[in-house]
Design a protein around this motif. Structure first.
Motif, PDB file in Angstrom:
ATOM      1  N   MET A  71      26.444   9.366  -0.457  1.00 21.30           N
ATOM      2  CA  MET A  71      26.601   9.263   0.700  1.00 21.30           C
ATOM      3  C   MET A  71      27.113  10.751   0.944  1.00 21.30           C
ATOM      4  SD  MET A  71      27.604   5.621   1.857  1.00 21.30           S
ATOM      5  CE  MET A  71      26.674   4.407   1.386  1.00 21.30           C
ATOM      6  N   TYR A  83       8.694   9.759   4.950  1.00 16.97           N
ATOM      7  CA  TYR A  83       8.321   9.010   3.793  1.00 16.97           C
ATOM      8  C   TYR A  83       8.910   9.587   2.504  1.00 16.97           C
ATOM      9  CZ  TYR A  83       5.664   6.484   0.563  1.00 16.97           C
ATOM     10  OH  TYR A  83       5.281   5.722  -0.700  1.00 16.97           O
ATOM     11  N   GLN A 136      11.468   7.670  -0.358  1.00 18.41           N
ATOM     12  CA  GLN A 136      11.142   7.909  -1.878  1.00 18.41           C
ATOM     13  C   GLN A 136      12.607   8.593  -2.700  1.00 18.41           C
ATOM     14  OE1 GLN A 136       8.343   5.962  -2.897  1.00 18.41           O
ATOM     15  NE2 GLN A 136       8.551   5.663  -0.751  1.00 18.41           N
ATOM     16  N   PHE A 187      15.100   6.266  -2.459  1.00 15.81           N
ATOM     17  CA  PHE A 187      14.895   4.916  -3.327  1.00 15.81           C
ATOM     18  C   PHE A 187      15.313   5.245  -4.770  1.00 15.81           C
ATOM     19  CE2 PHE A 187      12.501   1.026  -4.412  1.00 15.81           C
ATOM     20  CZ  PHE A 187      12.227   1.314  -5.715  1.00 15.81           C
ATOM     21  N   ASN A 236       5.786  -2.862  -4.498  1.00 13.89           N
ATOM     22  CA  ASN A 236       7.030  -2.700  -5.050  1.00 13.89           C
ATOM     23  C   ASN A 236       7.237  -3.072  -6.600  1.00 13.89           C
ATOM     24  OD1 ASN A 236       9.901  -2.663  -5.380  1.00 13.89           O
ATOM     25  ND2 ASN A 236      10.370  -4.158  -3.855  1.00 13.89           N
ATOM     26  N   PRO A 257       3.876   2.439   0.972  1.00 11.19           N
ATOM     27  CA  PRO A 257       4.999   1.277   0.850  1.00 11.19           C
ATOM     28  C   PRO A 257       6.480   1.998   0.727  1.00 11.19           C
ATOM     29  CG  PRO A 257       4.226   1.905  -1.368  1.00 11.19           C
ATOM     30  CD  PRO A 257       3.528   2.647  -0.474  1.00 11.19           C
ATOM     31  N   ILE A 258       7.469   1.289   1.791  1.00 12.51           N
ATOM     32  CA  ILE A 258       8.961   1.679   1.270  1.00 12.51           C
ATOM     33  C   ILE A 258       9.700   0.440   0.970  1.00 12.51           C
ATOM     34  CG2 ILE A 258      10.946   2.805   2.564  1.00 12.51           C
ATOM     35  CD1 ILE A 258       7.663   3.359   4.412  1.00 12.51           C
ATOM     36  N   ALA A 259      10.478   0.560  -0.171  1.00 11.95           N
ATOM     37  CA  ALA A 259      11.127  -0.682  -0.320  1.00 11.95           C
ATOM     38  C   ALA A 259      12.670  -0.444  -0.186  1.00 11.95           C
ATOM     39  CB  ALA A 259      10.833  -1.018  -1.870  1.00 11.95           C
ATOM     40  N   GLU A 260      13.235  -1.603  -0.266  1.00 10.30           N
ATOM     41  CA  GLU A 260      14.861  -1.894  -0.025  1.00 10.30           C
ATOM     42  C   GLU A 260      15.367  -1.514   1.466  1.00 10.30           C
ATOM     43  OE1 GLU A 260      17.469  -2.102  -3.121  1.00 10.30           O
ATOM     44  OE2 GLU A 260      15.423  -2.770  -3.210  1.00 10.30           O
ATOM     45  N   ILE A 271      16.874   1.459   3.143  1.00  7.48           N
ATOM     46  CA  ILE A 271      16.025   2.668   2.941  1.00  7.48           C
ATOM     47  C   ILE A 271      15.012   2.411   4.147  1.00  7.48           C
ATOM     48  CG2 ILE A 271      14.484   3.979   1.575  1.00  7.48           C
ATOM     49  CD1 ILE A 271      16.519   3.326  -0.853  1.00  7.48           C
ATOM     50  N   GLU A 317      16.577   3.221   7.442  1.00 10.57           N
ATOM     51  CA  GLU A 317      16.567   4.773   7.657  1.00 10.57           C
ATOM     52  C   GLU A 317      15.095   5.442   7.908  1.00 10.57           C
ATOM     53  OE1 GLU A 317      19.532   7.477   6.358  1.00 10.57           O
ATOM     54  OE2 GLU A 317      20.431   6.047   5.314  1.00 10.57           O
ATOM     55  N   TYR A 318      14.122   4.863   7.152  1.00  8.38           N
ATOM     56  CA  TYR A 318      12.664   5.412   7.459  1.00  8.38           C
ATOM     57  C   TYR A 318      12.319   4.915   8.888  1.00  8.38           C
ATOM     58  CZ  TYR A 318       7.692   5.806   7.206  1.00  8.38           C
ATOM     59  OH  TYR A 318       6.366   6.137   7.459  1.00  8.38           O
ATOM     60  N   GLU A 334      14.004   7.083  11.253  1.00  6.19           N
ATOM     61  CA  GLU A 334      13.431   8.900  11.077  1.00  6.19           C
ATOM     62  C   GLU A 334      12.099   8.715  11.739  1.00  6.19           C
ATOM     63  OE1 GLU A 334      14.358  10.172   7.162  1.00  6.19           O
ATOM     64  OE2 GLU A 334      16.521  10.132   7.546  1.00  6.19           O
ATOM     65  N   ARG A 361      26.501   4.486   6.656  1.00  4.52           N
ATOM     66  CA  ARG A 361      25.889   4.219   5.602  1.00  4.52           C
ATOM     67  C   ARG A 361      27.117   3.542   4.673  1.00  4.52           C
ATOM     68  NH1 ARG A 361      23.516  10.038   5.698  1.00  4.52           N
ATOM     69  NH2 ARG A 361      21.384   9.626   6.441  1.00  4.52           N
ATOM     70  N   PHE A 362      28.263   4.050   4.768  1.00  2.90           N
ATOM     71  CA  PHE A 362      29.431   3.312   3.838  1.00  2.90           C
ATOM     72  C   PHE A 362      29.503   1.757   4.233  1.00  2.90           C
ATOM     73  CE2 PHE A 362      33.152   3.635   1.191  1.00  2.90           C
ATOM     74  CZ  PHE A 362      33.835   2.581   1.866  1.00  2.90           C
ATOM     75  N   LYS A 394      26.518  -0.127   2.864  1.00  3.35           N
ATOM     76  CA  LYS A 394      26.399  -0.578   1.541  1.00  3.35           C
ATOM     77  C   LYS A 394      27.820  -1.502   1.313  1.00  3.35           C
ATOM     78  CE  LYS A 394      25.197   1.787  -2.655  1.00  3.35           C
ATOM     79  NZ  LYS A 394      26.460   1.742  -3.443  1.00  3.35           N
TER      80      LYS A 394
END
Lengths: 245, 230
Positions: free
Chosen positions: A91, A112, A116, A119, B47, B62-65, B68, B71-72, B75, B94-95, B98
C-alpha cells in the motif's frame, strides 16, 4: 491594470508552488534493515528520486513513534509523509506511485494490467510468510528430513516464479514494475538460502537468477537491498542465539 | 467475447463484494454459479492459481481476488467512485479492507469454530480487532463517509454473516453496547437499497455454516485424539 493583474497572479502561482514544495518535503521511513517489506518501500522511494529520513527500528524494542504510527499491526515499514502514516508495504508503494506519479511509474495505466500487477504482488505477499518463516527456518535451523523437506518446497516455490517469469525481462513485461518490487527483496536472501541449503538458485532457476541480476543493476534496487553477506551473518547470529551452532 | 461475467457461489461473501460494486456502478453482467466440489473447466482456466471464486471476466479477460476485482471495477467504470481520490485516503481505505480480511475475519472465524475455554480465549483478539473498526467509524455513517465505499463493501460480510454465526454459537460478538457505531453501521449497510436484495437466503446460510462448524470441531477432536494416542 492588466500588468498588475499578471504580476499578482504570478506571485500567487509562485507562493502556491513554494507551498507544494514545502509540503512534499518531509518523508520518514521506519524500517528494519533486513525486512523484505521495508526494502520494497526503499526501492519505490529511490525509483522516484525522493529524499527521506531512514530510521532503523529495533524490532525487539519498538519505538514509541512506530507504535503510535502503526497501532494496529505495530510493524515496519511505516512511511510518514508530512506527519501522516501509511502502513503495509504494497500500500505504501502504491501510495508513492500515486503521489509522485510523473516519474518512473511502477503500476501500468491500463486497469486490466494494473489488476494483474496487483494480483501477482498480492501472490508474493501470501508466499512471503511461508518462504521466510516456515521454509527459511527449516533450511537455516534444522537438519535431516525437515531440512530437506524445507529445501525441496522452497525450490518448488522459486520454480513457480521461474515459470511465471518465463522469458520476460521483468514480471510485468518489458519494464521494471510493481510485481518486481514486490519480489526482488528475496534475492538478497538467496546467498543465505543457498549456503545453508546447499543448492544454487542459478542452477535451479536460471531465468529467475537472471531477473534478480537485471533488477540488481538498477540503482534503486542495489541501493535498497541488504548486503547478502550481512544477511547471512544475521542468520548465523540467530542460530547462535537459538543454540544451534 | 464481450461483456461482463461473474463467477461466484450462492454464499461466498467475497463474491458479494463484486455483486454490490457492479450494482452500484449499474453494470449489466452474467452470473455463473459454481459448485466448489465440482469446479467448472472455465473457472479453472480463469483462475488457475487459486481455483476460487469470485472471478470477474471482462471482455474475455479474467480478474481474480475480490479486493483486486473491486479496484478494477472502480478504475474501469469511473462514475460512482468506490475509492476516494486523495492518495492518503485511498491508502487508508486499502488498509482497512485488508485488515478486515487478514484480522477481523480470521479472528471471528476462530471464535466460531471453537468451543469452551478455547472459544473464550479466541474472543479476546476478535474483540480487539472490532474495537479498531469501531474507532474508525467515529463521526461517520459509513466507512466511506456519507455513502457506501470500498471499505464498506470489503467489510460488508459483517452485516450479514456475523448474526448468522452468532445465532449458531449462541454468542454475541458485536454487542450493541460495546460497539454502538459498528452495530449501527451493520444495520445501515444491510438495509441500503443496493445491498439488501442481494443477501443469500438466511436459513440456507445457517444450515451451511452449522455443518461447517460441526465438521471443523469433529476434525479438530479427531486430530487431538490421534495426537494423544501416539
Amino acid at each position: 491594470m492588466l500588468k498588475n493583474s499578471f504580476l499578482c497572479s504570478s506571485s500567487r502561482v509562485s507562493i502556491a508552488s513554494l507551498t507544494v514544495v514545502a509540503m512534499a518535503d518531509e518523508i520518514i521511513l521506519l524500517d528494519f534493515w533486513a525486512s523484505h517489506f521495508g526494502m520494497r518501500v526503499r526501492i519505490a522511494l529511490a525509483e522516484k528520486g525522493l529524499k527521506y529520513e531512514y530510521r532503523e527500528e529495533n524490532l525487539w524494542n519498538k519505538s514509541r513513534l512506530l507504535l503510535e504510527m502503526n497501532p494496529v499491526h505495530k510493524k515496519v515499514p511505516v512511511l510518514i509523509h508530512n506527519g501522516k502514516p501509511i502502513c503495509e508495504s504494497l500500500m505504501i508503494v502504491q501510495y508513492i506511485d500515486e503521489v509522485w506519479k510523473d516519474k518512473s511509474p511502477l503500476l501500468p495505466s491500463d486497469p486490466y494490467q494494473r489488476a494483474q500487477a496487483r494480483f501477482w504482488a498480492d501472490y508474493v505477499d501470501k508466499k512471503v510468510p511461508q518462504l521466510y518463516h516456515e521454509l527459511g527456518k527449516k533450511i537455516w535451523y534444522t537438519k535431516g528430513e525437515e531440512h530437506e523437506a524445507g529445501k525441496k518446497e522452497f525450490i518448488e516455490c522459486l520454480k513457480f516464479f521461474e515459470g511465471e517469469l518465463g522469458e520476460k525481462p521483468y514480471f510485468g513485461g518489458e519494464n521494471f514494475g510493481f510485481e518486481d518490487v514486490a519480489l526482488v527483496p528475496l534475492s538478497c536472501w538467496f546467498y543465505t538460502y543457498e549456503s545453508f541449503g546447499n543448492f544454487s538458485v542459478e542452477d535451479e532457476c536460471p531465468n529467475l537468477m537472471a531477473w534478480a541480476k537485471r533488477c540488481g543493476q538498477k540503482e534503486s534496487v542495489s541501493s535498497s537491498l541488504a548486503d547478502p553477506h550481512k544477511v547471512h551473518g544475521f542468520v548465523m547470529e540467530m542460530r547462535k542465539r537459538l543454540g544451534i551452532d | 467475447m464481450v461483456g461482463v461475467k461473474l463467477f461466484r457461489t450462492w454464499s461466498s461473501p467475497f463474491a458479494l463484494r463484486a455483486v454490490w460494486a457492479l450494482k452500484i456502478k449499474g453494470i449489466d453482467y452474467e452470473t455463473i454459479f459454481e459448485d466448489l466440489s465440482n469446479k467448472s473447466p472455465s473457472l479453472l482456466q480463469y483462475n488457475p492459481v487459486y481455483k476460487k471464486v469470485p472471478v470477474l471476466v471482462h471482455n474475455g479477460k479474467p480478474i481474480a481476488e475480490s479486493l483486486i476485482i473491486l479496484e478494477y471495477i472502480d478504475e474501469t467504470w469511473k462514475h460512482a467512485p468506490l475509492l476516494p481520490e486523495d492518495p492518503h485516503e485511498r491508502a487508508t481505505a486499502r488498509f482497512w479492507a485488508k485488515f478486515g480480511d487478514d484480522k477481523v475475519l480470521t479472528s471471528i472465524w476462530s471464535v466460531f469454530i471453537k468451543q469452551g475455554k478455547e472459544q473464550e480465549e479466541a474472543m479476546v483478539p476478535a474483540l480487539e480487532n472490532l474495537k479498531f473498526l469501531e474507532e474508525e467509524l467515529k463521526g461517520k455513517k459509513f466507512f466511506g463517509g456519507e455513502t457506501i465505499g470500498f471499505v464498506d463493501l470489503a467489510l460488508g460480510w459483517l452485516g450479514n454473516l456475523i448474526s448468522i454465526l452468532e445465532e449458531i454459537v449462541g454468542l454475541k460478538v458485536v454487542d450493541g453496547e460495546k460497539f454502538p457505531l459498528l452495530s449501527a453501521w451493520m444495520q445501515d449497510f444491510a438495509d441500503a437499497p443496493i445491498i439488501k436484495d442481494n443477501w443469500p437466503p438466511r436459513d440456507r446460510m445457517i444450515v451451511k455454516f452449522q455443518a461447517l462448524r460441526d465438521a471443523t470441531i469433529a476434525a479438530a477432536a479427531a486430530a487431538a485424539a490421534a495426537a494423544t494416542s501416539k
